[in-house]
Design a protein around this motif. Structure first.
Motif, mmCIF file in Angstrom:
data_model
loop_
_atom_site.group_PDB
_atom_site.id
_atom_site.type_symbol
_atom_site.label_atom_id
_atom_site.label_comp_id
_atom_site.label_asym_id
_atom_site.label_seq_id
_atom_site.Cartn_x
_atom_site.Cartn_y
_atom_site.Cartn_z
ATOM 1 N N UNK A 33 0.755 -1.346 0.004
ATOM 2 C CA UNK A 33 -0.228 -0.063 -0.100
ATOM 3 C C UNK A 33 1.019 1.152 0.099
ATOM 4 N N UNK A 34 2.058 1.393 0.692
ATOM 5 C CA UNK A 34 2.830 2.443 0.970
ATOM 6 C C UNK A 34 3.455 2.604 -0.421
ATOM 7 N N UNK A 35 3.995 1.612 -1.020
ATOM 8 C CA UNK A 35 4.488 1.481 -2.346
ATOM 9 C C UNK A 35 3.789 1.794 -3.453
ATOM 10 N N UNK A 36 2.483 1.601 -3.324
ATOM 11 C CA UNK A 36 1.500 1.899 -4.447
ATOM 12 C C UNK A 36 1.395 0.446 -5.567
ATOM 13 N N UNK A 37 2.077 -0.594 -4.927
ATOM 14 C CA UNK A 37 1.971 -1.696 -5.476
ATOM 15 C C UNK A 37 0.607 -2.457 -5.784
#
Length: 374
Positions: free
Chosen positions: A238-242
């Motif tokens: 979620x943090x890396x937008x994956x």
């Protein structure tokens, strides 16, 4: 050449239909007899000049080849000879790359869904640049990894720990001789048999280089983590937008989805919050299911596992090809013994910090680089 994957039949003496299924069939009308014969010569063995010579021999007027090619291109019926024909084309049409032969059936299918003549080849080339991480090397995860590598995905990384158990082997997945071997080594060898690019495997642990991953397929050996995914595990993605896709089997039910687009669709925490709203006892149940020692023998019927792996791999490939598959924000389920697939749309929760419920990020076609929605 005319797309060879689409079967031709004549609806009448002057009306030709290419394709059988309603999703892809195209009708050409009118088509005179000489033009029909010319269509049969557009098999990838002749270049434009050779086709003009053939058209003249058939008594067709000058310019008919060019107008026909334009008409076929507009209808989405043309494909480059390199994508549509194994072996070698004619000298004027140019050589065909025989290294593509293991992927000819895949290229044929891609040619059906791509309107542009070079669309299938471009999609296959793009797959070589993609990197996918598969978390879990049980029956479902091992098959997903093998299918993705066989379909031309350039980099597949499998993450898991432990050793292969006898009940984790399956046709199309880990072979019987892998029993007792470390899962990461066994699945690396399995996927490597089909790979067109590098296959790596490592023991389970913290995520590495999440921002470089186009997609994570979460296929836990214990399917509970697919049915009720852990928000903590998903935090790095979620943090890396994956984007990440859940798949697995729990008890006698197969699950594919949701495909989570961070900030755009319901995430693991959304699902947890929504389930708690519906059932106040849910957190208590979930804590008990997750606590204690992992189940040493989770259920996973072999045909159901294969069905889940196939559908999950297909949805993953659609996403990597730039489409939004039917699992985007949706979970698909099929339960034994009837195996009728049903879908459930999963709604973002307004209390979840992911922001999907507030429309912070729109759900669009994924960026070519595979780093989330546009």
């Amino acid at each position: 050449m005319v797309k060879p994957a689409l079967r031709r039949a004549w609806r009448s003496l002057s009306c030709a239909q290419y394709g059988v299924t309603p999703a892809h069939a195209v009708v050409l009308d009118p088509v005179d007899a000489a033009t029909g014969r010319l269509l049969g010569l557009m098999d990838g063995t002749r270049g434009t000049e050779a086709l003009r010579t053939e058209a003249e021999a058939l008594g067709l007027p000058e310019g008919r080849v060019d107008s026909l090619v334009g008409r076929l291109a507009e209808a989405g019926l043309l494909v480059e000879a390199g994508a549509g024909r194994p072996g070698r084309a004619g000298p004027e049409a140019g050589a065909v790359d025989t290294a593509l032969d293991p992927l000819r059936a895949d290229l044929a299918a891609l040619s059906v869904v791509c309107a542009e003549p070079d669309g299938a080849l471009r999609r296959l080339a793009a797959r070589r640049e993609r990197r996918v991480r598969v978390r879990g090397a049980g029956r479902v995860g091992a098959m997903v990894a093998a299918l993705l590598t066989a379909a031309g995905v350039g980099g597949v990384e499998v993450v898991d720990g432990g050793r292969v158990e006898p009940w984790e082997t399956a046709p199309g997945g880990l072979p019987a001789e892998a029993v007792g071997e470390r899962r990461v080594a066994a699945v690396r060898r399995l996927a490597g048999c089909w790979a067109r690019g590098p296959v790596t495997a490592r023991r389970a642990g913290g995520g590495r280089g999440d921002a470089r991953v186009s997609l994570v397929v979460v296929a836990p050996r214990d399917g509970l983590a697919a049915l009720v995914p852990d928000p903590v595990t998903a935090e790095p993605w979620m943090a890396a937008g994956v984007p990440h896709l859940y798949a697995g089997t729990v008890e006698a039910t197969g699950l594919v989805g949701p495909l989570v687009l961070p900030g755009g669709t319901a995430c693991a925490r959304c699902l947890q919050e929504e389930a708690t709203d519906r059932d106040p006892a849910w957190p208590r149940l979930l804590a008990q299911w997750r606590s204690g020692a992992p189940r040493s023998l989770p259920a996973g019927e072999v045909a159901l596992s294969a069905a889940v792996a196939g559908l999950a791999a297909g949805h993953a490939l659609a996403f990597l090809d730039g489409e939004l598959p039917a699992s985007t924000g949706v979970r698909w389920e099929a339960a034994l013994p009837s195996l009728g697939w049903r879908s459930e749309r999963l709604v973002p929760h307004p209390a979840c910090p992911c922001g999907a419920a507030r429309g912070r990020v729109g759900v669009g076609v994924p960026v070519v680089g595979g780093h989330g929605p546009q």
